[in-house]
Design a protein around this motif. Structure first.
Motif, PDB file in Angstrom:
ATOM      1  N   UNK A  68      17.875   0.343 -11.229  1.00  0.00           N
ATOM      2  CA  UNK A  68      16.687  -0.498 -11.431  1.00  0.00           C
ATOM      3  C   UNK A  68      16.254  -0.458 -12.880  1.00  0.00           C
ATOM      4  N   UNK A  69      16.323   0.710 -13.527  1.00  0.00           N
ATOM      5  CA  UNK A  69      15.952   0.827 -14.943  1.00  0.00           C
ATOM      6  C   UNK A  69      16.885   0.000 -15.821  1.00  0.00           C
ATOM      7  N   UNK A  70      18.175   0.028 -15.496  1.00  0.00           N
ATOM      8  CA  UNK A  70      19.139  -0.731 -16.291  1.00  0.00           C
ATOM      9  C   UNK A  70      18.959  -2.234 -16.058  1.00  0.00           C
ATOM     10  N   UNK A  71      18.762  -2.641 -14.815  1.00  0.00           N
ATOM     11  CA  UNK A  71      18.668  -4.064 -14.489  1.00  0.00           C
ATOM     12  C   UNK A  71      17.347  -4.646 -14.971  1.00  0.00           C
ATOM     13  N   UNK A  72      16.234  -3.977 -14.710  1.00  0.00           N
ATOM     14  CA  UNK A  72      14.912  -4.530 -15.013  1.00  0.00           C
ATOM     15  C   UNK A  72      14.448  -4.214 -16.432  1.00  0.00           C
ATOM     16  N   UNK A  73      14.843  -3.115 -16.937  1.00  0.00           N
ATOM     17  CA  UNK A  73      14.394  -2.717 -18.274  1.00  0.00           C
ATOM     18  C   UNK A  73      13.137  -1.863 -18.170  1.00  0.00           C
ATOM     19  N   UNK A  74      12.861  -1.114 -19.240  1.00  0.00           N
ATOM     20  CA  UNK A  74      11.732  -0.195 -19.199  1.00  0.00           C
ATOM     21  C   UNK A  74      10.372  -0.899 -19.222  1.00  0.00           C
ATOM     22  N   UNK A  75      10.307  -2.162 -19.638  1.00  0.00           N
ATOM     23  CA  UNK A  75       9.024  -2.853 -19.708  1.00  0.00           C
ATOM     24  C   UNK A  75       8.595  -3.402 -18.349  1.00  0.00           C
ATOM     25  N   UNK A  76       9.529  -3.921 -17.562  1.00  0.00           N
ATOM     26  CA  UNK A  76       9.198  -4.527 -16.270  1.00  0.00           C
ATOM     27  C   UNK A  76       9.265  -3.548 -15.117  1.00  0.00           C
ATOM     28  N   UNK A  77       9.905  -2.401 -15.306  1.00  0.00           N
ATOM     29  CA  UNK A  77      10.084  -1.444 -14.209  1.00  0.00           C
ATOM     30  C   UNK A  77       8.756  -0.938 -13.640  1.00  0.00           C
ATOM     31  N   UNK A  78       7.738  -0.559 -14.445  1.00  0.00           N
ATOM     32  CA  UNK A  78       6.476  -0.096 -13.845  1.00  0.00           C
ATOM     33  C   UNK A  78       5.783  -1.171 -13.008  1.00  0.00           C
ATOM     34  N   UNK A  79       5.826  -2.427 -13.468  1.00  0.00           N
ATOM     35  CA  UNK A  79       5.202  -3.512 -12.698  1.00  0.00           C
ATOM     36  C   UNK A  79       5.906  -3.719 -11.364  1.00  0.00           C
ATOM     37  N   UNK A  80       7.227  -3.696 -11.403  1.00  0.00           N
ATOM     38  CA  UNK A  80       8.005  -3.875 -10.177  1.00  0.00           C
ATOM     39  C   UNK A  80       7.788  -2.702  -9.229  1.00  0.00           C
ATOM     40  N   UNK A  81       7.737  -1.479  -9.780  1.00  0.00           N
ATOM     41  CA  UNK A  81       7.515  -0.289  -8.944  1.00  0.00           C
ATOM     42  C   UNK A  81       6.133  -0.354  -8.296  1.00  0.00           C
ATOM     43  N   UNK A  82       5.123  -0.808  -9.055  1.00  0.00           N
ATOM     44  CA  UNK A  82       3.771  -0.917  -8.520  1.00  0.00           C
ATOM     45  C   UNK A  82       3.726  -1.945  -7.385  1.00  0.00           C
ATOM     46  N   UNK A  83       4.348  -3.105  -7.611  1.00  0.00           N
ATOM     47  CA  UNK A  83       4.335  -4.140  -6.564  1.00  0.00           C
ATOM     48  C   UNK A  83       5.144  -3.684  -5.345  1.00  0.00           C
ATOM     49  N   UNK A  84       6.249  -2.961  -5.584  1.00  0.00           N
ATOM     50  CA  UNK A  84       7.029  -2.436  -4.455  1.00  0.00           C
ATOM     51  C   UNK A  84       6.209  -1.418  -3.675  1.00  0.00           C
ATOM     52  N   UNK A  85       5.461  -0.580  -4.389  1.00  0.00           N
ATOM     53  CA  UNK A  85       4.593   0.380  -3.707  1.00  0.00           C
ATOM     54  C   UNK A  85       3.519  -0.308  -2.889  1.00  0.00           C
ATOM     55  N   UNK A  86       2.939  -1.384  -3.425  1.00  0.00           N
ATOM     56  CA  UNK A  86       1.937  -2.144  -2.675  1.00  0.00           C
ATOM     57  C   UNK A  86       2.542  -2.755  -1.411  1.00  0.00           C
ATOM     58  N   UNK A  87       3.748  -3.307  -1.545  1.00  0.00           N
ATOM     59  CA  UNK A  87       4.393  -3.895  -0.373  1.00  0.00           C
ATOM     60  C   UNK A  87       4.721  -2.837   0.680  1.00  0.00           C
ATOM     61  N   UNK A  88       5.188  -1.686   0.233  1.00  0.00           N
ATOM     62  CA  UNK A  88       5.481  -0.602   1.190  1.00  0.00           C
ATOM     63  C   UNK A  88       4.197  -0.163   1.885  1.00  0.00           C
ATOM     64  N   UNK A  89       3.093  -0.078   1.126  1.00  0.00           N
ATOM     65  CA  UNK A  89       1.808   0.283   1.725  1.00  0.00           C
ATOM     66  C   UNK A  89       1.352  -0.744   2.749  1.00  0.00           C
TER      67      UNK A  89
END
Length: 158
Positions: free
Chosen positions: A16-37
């Motif tokens: 995920x870090x390689x595909x998304x990059x370090x700038x978009x990874x936190x946003x994607x992780x946050x949205x993934x966490x919201x969806x899991x919640x």
């Protein structure tokens, strides 16, 4: 949850870090966490709804069994009343009394005065009535806050 170990999770994070990059990874992780919640919240809601429905089903089953028992009891009481009436009719025939004579005897028993152990209803003491003013004071007292509210301090920002 899905049988993922630490190694698999680490591999997914690196990809995920390689595909998304370090700038978009936190946003994607946050949205993934919201969806899991949200998914977990939905699953918990479904579980509680199913348990409530199971409780309602148990309640209906208990109600039906109580109704069946009540019907059986009513049937037994009706059959006992019929048998007692039959016996009373047989006794009436044996004694040679007619139905009107029996009714006058039963009415004379009901018209007798009450024994001294039971005072008349009019002699019973009246309940204490609270005045309207006292009721209003009690309502005001009930509406007061239970504890004093302390003011919140405001921080000035320059």
């Amino acid at each position: 949850m899905f049988g993922l170990g630490f190694g698999e999770i680490l591999l997914i994070a690196v990809v995920a870090l390689v595909v998304l990059g370090p700038e978009r990874l936190p946003k994607v992780a946050r949205s993934a966490g919201l969806w899991v919640g949200r998914i977990q919240n939905f699953i918990n809601n479904v579980k509680t709804e199913l348990s409530q429905q199971a409780g309602v089903a148990e309640f209906r089953q208990a109600r039906d069994s109580i109704e069946a028992t009540a019907r059986a009891l009513e049937h037994d009481i009706n059959s006992n009343v019929r048998s007692i009436r039959g016996e009373v009719d047989a006794l009436k025939r044996q004694l040679g009394k007619d139905e009107s004579h029996v009714e006058t005897d039963s009415m004379s028993v009901l018209s007798e005065p009450l024994p001294d152990c039971c005072p008349p209803v009019a002699e019973a003491p009246l309940l204490h009535r609270v005045s309207l003013r006292r009721q209003a004071l009690q309502r005001r007292r009930d509406m007061r806050p239970r504890r004093s509210i302390s003011p919140k301090l405001r921080v000035r920002r320059h």
